[in-house]
Write a protein that holds these residues in place. Sequence first.
Motif, PDB file in Angstrom:
ATOM      1  N   UNK A 171       0.743  -1.177   0.056  1.00  0.00           N
ATOM      2  CA  UNK A 171       0.041   0.067  -0.037  1.00  0.00           C
ATOM      3  C   UNK A 171       0.784   1.277   0.151  1.00  0.00           C
ATOM      4  N   UNK A 172       0.169   2.510  -0.483  1.00  0.00           N
ATOM      5  CA  UNK A 172       0.902   3.760  -0.366  1.00  0.00           C
ATOM      6  C   UNK A 172       1.114   4.111   1.066  1.00  0.00           C
ATOM      7  N   UNK A 210       2.661  10.871   2.876  1.00  0.00           N
ATOM      8  CA  UNK A 210       3.959  10.618   2.444  1.00  0.00           C
ATOM      9  C   UNK A 210       4.904  11.905   2.339  1.00  0.00           C
ATOM     10  N   UNK A 211       5.208  12.329   3.737  1.00  0.00           N
ATOM     11  CA  UNK A 211       6.008  13.378   3.599  1.00  0.00           C
ATOM     12  C   UNK A 211       7.451  13.148   4.166  1.00  0.00           C
ATOM     13  N   UNK A 212       7.643  11.942   4.437  1.00  0.00           N
ATOM     14  CA  UNK A 212       9.014  11.258   4.862  1.00  0.00           C
ATOM     15  C   UNK A 212       9.896  11.028   4.166  1.00  0.00           C
ATOM     16  N   UNK A 213       9.656  10.382   2.889  1.00  0.00           N
ATOM     17  CA  UNK A 213      10.487   9.578   2.263  1.00  0.00           C
ATOM     18  C   UNK A 213       9.969   9.232   0.999  1.00  0.00           C
ATOM     19  N   UNK A 214      10.016   9.855  -0.358  1.00  0.00           N
ATOM     20  CA  UNK A 214       9.353   9.422  -1.287  1.00  0.00           C
ATOM     21  C   UNK A 214      10.145   8.369  -1.985  1.00  0.00           C
ATOM     22  N   UNK A 215       9.481   7.367  -2.930  1.00  0.00           N
ATOM     23  CA  UNK A 215      10.093   6.596  -3.961  1.00  0.00           C
ATOM     24  C   UNK A 215       9.375   6.473  -4.938  1.00  0.00           C
ATOM     25  N   UNK A 229       1.329  11.006  -3.979  1.00  0.00           N
ATOM     26  CA  UNK A 229       1.036   9.496  -4.302  1.00  0.00           C
ATOM     27  C   UNK A 229       0.924   8.798  -2.968  1.00  0.00           C
ATOM     28  N   UNK A 230       0.242   9.401  -1.794  1.00  0.00           N
ATOM     29  CA  UNK A 230      -0.113   8.682  -0.579  1.00  0.00           C
ATOM     30  C   UNK A 230      -1.489   8.352  -0.648  1.00  0.00           C
ATOM     31  N   UNK A 231      -2.027   7.478   0.341  1.00  0.00           N
ATOM     32  CA  UNK A 231      -3.340   7.112   0.312  1.00  0.00           C
ATOM     33  C   UNK A 231      -3.212   5.865   1.031  1.00  0.00           C
ATOM     34  N   UNK A 250      -6.081   3.905  -3.227  1.00  0.00           N
ATOM     35  CA  UNK A 250      -6.908   5.178  -3.330  1.00  0.00           C
ATOM     36  C   UNK A 250      -6.192   6.158  -2.934  1.00  0.00           C
ATOM     37  N   UNK A 251      -6.042   7.234  -3.648  1.00  0.00           N
ATOM     38  CA  UNK A 251      -5.374   8.656  -3.180  1.00  0.00           C
ATOM     39  C   UNK A 251      -5.675   8.963  -2.085  1.00  0.00           C
ATOM     40  N   UNK A 252      -4.919   9.856  -1.193  1.00  0.00           N
ATOM     41  CA  UNK A 252      -5.310  10.496   0.097  1.00  0.00           C
ATOM     42  C   UNK A 252      -6.549  11.378  -0.122  1.00  0.00           C
TER      43      UNK A 252
END
Length: 645
Positions: A454-455, A459-464, A515-517, A535-537
Amino acid sequence: MKLSRRIWLKLSSLFAWGGPAALVSGQDRAAPAKIDPAMPFGADHKRLDSLAVGNWWEKKANGKTPPPPMLVPRDEVVAFAVYTQDRGVLKMTAQLFPLKPDEAREARLEIKPDGEWIEIAKEEVLFPGWSAHFRVENWDGSKTVPYRVRHGKQAMFEGTIRKDPIDKETIVVANMSCNSSRTVGARPEILENLLLQDPDLLFFAGDQTYRHTEHTAGWIEFGLQFRDVIRDRPAICTPDDHDVGQPNLWGENGRLSTLPGNADGGFMYPAEYVNMVQRQQSWHLPDSPDPATIERGITVYFTSMKVGGVDFAILEDRKFKSGPAGKIPQMGPRPDHINDPSYDPNSIDLPGLVLLGERQLNFLKQWGEDWSDVQMKCVLSQTAFCGAVHMHGSETGRLLADLDCNGWPQTGRKKALEEIRRAKAIHLCGDQHLAVVVKHGIDDFGDGPYGFTSPALVNTIYGRWWHPLDEKPGPNPVADSPLPWTGDFKDGLGNKISMMAYANPPNIRDEKQRADGYGIVRFNKKTQEVTIECWPRFSDAKKGDSEQFAGWPLKVAVANYDGRKAVGFLPELKFDEATNPVVQVVHDETGEILYTQRVTGTSFRPPVFAEGSYTVHVGKKKAGEVSFTHLAIASAEESLDVVLA
């Protein structure tokens, strides 16, 4: 606990009554050692949980994104509760805000089975951590019952203990992880969608908080954010590295880690702190079948849980894992990152390296064979059994291989995936901050189980990012996918994966493009299919599937979980009626169990993957009621009549 005759009669209508000891069994705790209330983890660790110990009411959190204040009106001290109910046992953890010295260290659990509140348990509020833990045996899982946790005269938290949804055709699971503490406050978009989608089970795979040394404050913050969905349905919470205060975690069976970054393996903080975190997040899970502690007395929680006929194995995929430092050559800027393009993946898959460990592999093997009251199976863990990531931290941060995933050590990965495949299970996890669906390859592409990561919730810590260097799809790309880079690939550890979908952040600096969710996974017991949604946040579930990330939803069939190519089939098994029996196929020469699965319909033709002799066990709940020995690959006309009691 004293109960009036009237209350005893009411309770007997709800429980298969076995007396007070059967109703509530206290926690098996040794007498606690005397601890300093200002420094419960010792003078060397004064900062651990500092906002919730000592004169906590005089303390104020610092920083740009502080957690919620711990001092609340005294009628609000019960922050939230999490629960599971499984096989006749209800387990619930109530999380309280810190209590003042003159306040009672006791919480009470009440239920309302038929219009009147009844107190069924009292438990001590434990320090450190301020949690209370209720265990109720002989629980009737066929009924939905309101509950409330109380402290003092006014403070309470209310919710509903749902009945087991065994009568539902489709069981819905929310798959979530990585709840950034840099973004404080409520999660209204996610909560609104979740309440609309109404999952039967919540799975929080790890990193519920990134407060590191302030777990109680961070855990309460998480609970406040999600309690409106947690209060009315069972929740599985499995702590991960940041929950126990570490940047990464290779548990090494509980040893003490001393290197920055923890790549030597082990836990960096005292066992008492780790156990507090696990107690707060995971005590309410069903009892572990193998509860022995590991080094330094650190507890374990790996177990299984049934919801509506779907059986979930809950793993601790970091607790026993080997750390890389000192065991393999360093081939990058740090022991767990490899950037040397000339390295051989086989050179780091060394004898003695551990992933899940023998205890969990044995648990998985036994779990995979037991299909009592089960229609489908699923494995839950913190992170993925591959390194399905190219960019780490930034769009230009290309990394060849990251050992902080279950793709390493590769032999341990193979053993784990073989057990998951043997059980005909799908795998759900989080941790990677990048949503992907893959079909694992063990020996060949596509011969292993499906995995859904899952995403990150926030997602403000570490993007991939998934971004192949040649920017081309792999062989066998997903037909009609809107995504350009699906198909067969090897990750940086040499593992075979077939990429089915991924959700890269378009712009990590834009809050609405990270792209968090979260994931929603639907298990259809009738069709034996699983629908994977992402599902996006900031999506709106009321608008339907068009709001999902591109490439989702995906539908996969249990029949395709084992992707090995059959060289032939054993005689067809025919059943008098659609009993949906459990079928197990065993290779006679090696004793290997090829698979155990529940089949639908009135017939089934077992596939095999090599010439030889096989034994087939069949049963209604567990394979073995009827057995057929020394079967070989047969012609299409050959069949066997199966008569089950």
